[in-house]
Write a protein that holds these residues in place. Sequence first.
Motif, short mmCIF file in Angstrom:
data_model
loop_
_atom_site.label_atom_id
_atom_site.label_comp_id
_atom_site.label_asym_id
_atom_site.label_seq_id
_atom_site.Cartn_x
_atom_site.Cartn_y
_atom_site.Cartn_z
N MET A 1 1.26 -1.35 0.33
CA MET A 1 0.12 -0.27 0.14
C MET A 1 0.67 1.14 0.04
SD MET A 1 -3.19 1.32 2.84
CE MET A 1 -3.77 -0.23 2.37
N ASN A 2 0.92 2.46 -1.03
CA ASN A 2 1.26 3.40 -1.00
C ASN A 2 1.53 4.73 -0.17
OD1 ASN A 2 -0.47 5.88 -1.76
ND2 ASN A 2 -0.91 4.82 -3.71
N PRO A 3 1.87 4.98 0.49
CA PRO A 3 1.28 5.86 1.49
C PRO A 3 0.74 7.03 1.97
CG PRO A 3 3.91 6.65 0.76
CD PRO A 3 3.57 5.81 0.12
N GLN A 4 0.00 8.00 0.44
CA GLN A 4 -0.92 7.99 0.47
C GLN A 4 -2.39 7.07 0.95
OE1 GLN A 4 -1.53 11.19 0.08
NE2 GLN A 4 -3.67 10.95 1.00
N SER A 5 -2.25 5.80 0.29
CA SER A 5 -3.33 4.94 0.17
C SER A 5 -3.37 5.01 2.18
CB SER A 5 -2.94 3.79 0.12
OG SER A 5 -3.39 3.95 -1.85
#
Length: 114
Positions: A1-5
Amino acid sequence: MNPQSRLDDLHRRAEQAGGEARLERQRGGGRLTARERIDALFDPGSFEEIDKFVTHRCRDFGMAEQVIPGDGVVAGYGRVNGRAVCAFAQDFTVFGGSLSETNGAKIARSWTWR
């Protein structure tokens, strides 16, 4: 999961508090949720929440499986009728609104924001 997600997910989970069923039960009883009470009190757009993602540290009694961002209290500061105010609202959809060590720290920190 990317940081923004991941950040978006934390916001969503904190705002869902004890979950949709508990939020609806709170509203169904004619009561506002903690976030709704805060929104009703503060001037629009002025409330700044502190420690929105903090969680309890208890790992006993099955609490390790019951980790909710915000840990049952909404705390922060903003403006009420243009005046600087700090406040907190216990969230009864999370652990029945019981006070934890983490809640106490958030509440105390909200009073020192200035």
